[in-house]
Scaffold this motif. Structure first.
Motif, PDB file in Angstrom:
ATOM      1  N   PRO A  43      15.819   2.966  -0.898  1.00  0.00           N
ATOM      2  CA  PRO A  43      15.227   4.477  -0.617  1.00  0.00           C
ATOM      3  C   PRO A  43      15.314   4.459   1.082  1.00  0.00           C
ATOM      4  O   PRO A  43      14.562   3.434   1.517  1.00  0.00           O
ATOM      5  N   ARG A  44      15.768   5.658   1.520  1.00  0.00           N
ATOM      6  CA  ARG A  44      15.229   5.809   3.072  1.00  0.00           C
ATOM      7  C   ARG A  44      13.752   5.499   3.290  1.00  0.00           C
ATOM      8  O   ARG A  44      13.523   5.268   4.456  1.00  0.00           O
ATOM      9  N   GLU A  45      13.174   6.354   2.351  1.00  0.00           N
ATOM     10  CA  GLU A  45      11.471   6.247   2.899  1.00  0.00           C
ATOM     11  C   GLU A  45      10.858   4.904   2.884  1.00  0.00           C
ATOM     12  O   GLU A  45      10.015   4.653   3.597  1.00  0.00           O
ATOM     13  N   ALA A  46      11.523   3.706   2.370  1.00  0.00           N
ATOM     14  CA  ALA A  46      11.059   2.577   2.129  1.00  0.00           C
ATOM     15  C   ALA A  46      11.536   2.031   3.620  1.00  0.00           C
ATOM     16  O   ALA A  46      10.621   1.058   4.230  1.00  0.00           O
ATOM     17  N   ILE A  47      12.885   2.269   4.119  1.00  0.00           N
ATOM     18  CA  ILE A  47      13.229   1.612   5.365  1.00  0.00           C
ATOM     19  C   ILE A  47      12.084   2.361   6.549  1.00  0.00           C
ATOM     20  O   ILE A  47      11.892   1.592   7.403  1.00  0.00           O
ATOM     21  N   GLU A  48      11.972   3.630   6.440  1.00  0.00           N
ATOM     22  CA  GLU A  48      11.136   4.343   7.345  1.00  0.00           C
ATOM     23  C   GLU A  48       9.736   3.802   7.262  1.00  0.00           C
ATOM     24  O   GLU A  48       9.162   3.558   8.367  1.00  0.00           O
ATOM     25  N   ALA A  49       9.200   3.460   6.286  1.00  0.00           N
ATOM     26  CA  ALA A  49       7.845   3.000   5.991  1.00  0.00           C
ATOM     27  C   ALA A  49       7.946   1.802   6.798  1.00  0.00           C
ATOM     28  O   ALA A  49       6.911   1.227   7.444  1.00  0.00           O
ATOM     29  N   TYR A  50       8.842   0.824   6.425  1.00  0.00           N
ATOM     30  CA  TYR A  50       8.757  -0.741   6.916  1.00  0.00           C
ATOM     31  C   TYR A  50       8.898  -0.407   8.490  1.00  0.00           C
ATOM     32  O   TYR A  50       8.223  -1.172   9.213  1.00  0.00           O
ATOM     33  N   LYS A  51       9.653   0.556   8.948  1.00  0.00           N
ATOM     34  CA  LYS A  51       9.691   0.425  10.648  1.00  0.00           C
ATOM     35  C   LYS A  51       8.361   1.039  11.181  1.00  0.00           C
ATOM     36  O   LYS A  51       8.221   0.554  12.183  1.00  0.00           O
TER      37      LYS A  51
ATOM     38  N   ILE B 274       5.681   0.530   9.836  1.00  0.00           N
ATOM     39  CA  ILE B 274       4.577  -0.734   9.860  1.00  0.00           C
ATOM     40  C   ILE B 274       4.802  -1.558  11.178  1.00  0.00           C
ATOM     41  O   ILE B 274       3.864  -2.140  11.787  1.00  0.00           O
ATOM     42  N   LEU B 275       5.907  -1.872  11.549  1.00  0.00           N
ATOM     43  CA  LEU B 275       6.479  -2.694  12.731  1.00  0.00           C
ATOM     44  C   LEU B 275       6.010  -1.927  13.845  1.00  0.00           C
ATOM     45  O   LEU B 275       5.435  -2.796  14.734  1.00  0.00           O
ATOM     46  N   ASP B 276       6.145  -0.641  14.023  1.00  0.00           N
ATOM     47  CA  ASP B 276       5.678  -0.111  15.093  1.00  0.00           C
ATOM     48  C   ASP B 276       4.307   0.111  15.557  1.00  0.00           C
ATOM     49  O   ASP B 276       3.773   0.165  16.633  1.00  0.00           O
ATOM     50  N   LYS B 277       3.518  -0.282  14.432  1.00  0.00           N
ATOM     51  CA  LYS B 277       1.996  -0.089  14.466  1.00  0.00           C
ATOM     52  C   LYS B 277       1.444  -1.484  14.763  1.00  0.00           C
ATOM     53  O   LYS B 277      -0.023  -1.086  14.968  1.00  0.00           O
TER      54      LYS B 277
ATOM     55  N   GLU C 286       0.677  -1.122   0.046  1.00  0.00           N
ATOM     56  CA  GLU C 286      -0.005  -0.013  -0.097  1.00  0.00           C
ATOM     57  C   GLU C 286       0.716   1.216  -0.238  1.00  0.00           C
ATOM     58  O   GLU C 286       0.774   2.335  -0.747  1.00  0.00           O
ATOM     59  N   LEU C 287       2.084   1.282   0.800  1.00  0.00           N
ATOM     60  CA  LEU C 287       2.711   2.714   1.128  1.00  0.00           C
ATOM     61  C   LEU C 287       4.022   2.658   0.046  1.00  0.00           C
ATOM     62  O   LEU C 287       4.222   3.765  -0.612  1.00  0.00           O
ATOM     63  N   MET C 288       4.291   1.379  -0.335  1.00  0.00           N
ATOM     64  CA  MET C 288       5.620   1.558  -1.195  1.00  0.00           C
ATOM     65  C   MET C 288       5.444   0.566  -2.409  1.00  0.00           C
ATOM     66  O   MET C 288       6.194  -0.461  -2.456  1.00  0.00           O
ATOM     67  N   PRO C 289       4.419   0.664  -3.137  1.00  0.00           N
ATOM     68  CA  PRO C 289       4.397  -0.217  -4.155  1.00  0.00           C
ATOM     69  C   PRO C 289       5.482  -0.304  -5.310  1.00  0.00           C
ATOM     70  O   PRO C 289       5.726  -1.536  -5.525  1.00  0.00           O
TER      71      PRO C 289
END
Length: 311
Positions: free
Chosen positions: A259-267, A269-272, A147-150
């Protein structure tokens, strides 16, 4: 059936309580209860991904071993970069890394050719502060990342990613999560034999040995998403086991950086999407390793959690 539905601070994923909590009705003999309801418990694990048995008199490694044996799943020896101590037949300590470290979400032994399908945890002594075990449905990561990083996920499926993990050096202290040297992991001092064992057991594609006594195991290109148990799960780790960037390096299979934004999006998702399990003495947690990731929150000693893994 001697079990009663219990209640902790629970989350629901797709209408299923997570984890499923079971208490004793009129007996505390968990071994006999498992033997009587083994098939039902196996079905329950498939439905919920994790089962917490609470309120039973499991007070030693031997008690825990009898519970594990009652399920009649094949034993699997531990192999990996984490330090563990075997304390009984089939029973190990949980990761021996100092408790102030956070151990990131992962599927157990996911970088090996053969990995366990199920993991048991047993708490003999909860941490006086913190030390929770966190669990998270891995298919949620796939869904949210798509959804966030297709575009990122699409590129991963096309070119894969490369995961490089570095062992401890000969001079490292014990205050690390990755505390084993390649010699300890592969049980040989010979580099040629070590590389052969790494390629056979770890499913890595190459090994690099360094002058400081460390080695890098290089995996990939590979797709982190796998279909297991009928679901697409994020099975290969995209993050390291710690926050130390020196231990792990990742890139796309073509060598380009993530990309940094992909790693941040992944983190995020884990946090939520995780559930923290605050341990009580005698708790036994059964986790489906094919669908659920787990992590360890920082805590204070003493904390005694044991582990058993099954094929």
């Amino acid at each position: 059936m001697g079990f009663v539905d219990g209640k902790i601070v629970e989350e629901f994923f797709e209408g299923k309580v997570f984890p499923k909590t079971l208490l004793p009705r009129n007996t505390c003999d968990l071994v006999e209860m498992v033997r009587s309801d083994r098939e039902w418990l196996s079905d329950l694990l498939q439905q919920h991904g994790a089962i917490l048995f609470r309120g039973f008199k499991v007070s030693s490694a031997q008690d825990f071993a009898r519970v594990v044996e009652a399920f009649k799943w094949d034993d699997m020896p531990y192999m990996g970069i984490a330090s563990r101590v075997k304390v009984d037949d089939r029973i190990y300590t949980a990761n021996e890394a100092p408790l102030h470290h956070f151990l990131n979400f992962h599927h157990e032994m996911s970088l090996l050719k053969e990995f366990p399908s199920k993991i048991f945890f047993c708490c003999l002594e909860p941490s006086p502060e913190g030390g929770e075990t966190s669990i998270l449905p891995s298919h949620i990561i796939v869904e949210k990342m798509e959804e966030l990083m297709p575009d990122f996920v699409a590129k991963l499926s096309q070119v894969g990613f490369i995961f490089r993990i570095r062992t401890a050096t000969d001079a490292d202290s014990g205050d690390k999560v990755i505390s084993k040297t390649w010699k300890e992991v592969l049980k040989t001092n010979d580099q040629v034999e070590a590389e052969k064992r790494a390629l056979e057991k770890l499913a890595c594609d190459s090994v690099e040995f360094h002058a400081d006594g460390s080695a890098e195991f290089i995996f990939g290109p590979m797709d982190p998403i796998r279909e297991l148990g009928g679901r697409r799960v994020w099975f290969k780790p995209m993050l390291g086991y710690t926050s130390n960037d020196k231990d792990v390096k990742i890139s796309f299979g073509d060598g380009s950086p993530f990309p940094r934004e992909a790693i941040e999006a992944y983190k995020k998702i884990l946090d939520k999407n995780y559930v923290d399990l605050s341990w009580q003495k005698g708790d036994v947690l059964l986790v489906d390793n094919l669908s659920i990731q787990h992590a360890r929150r920082p805590g204070k000693p003493p904390r005694v959690v044991l582990v058993s893994i099954c094929k």
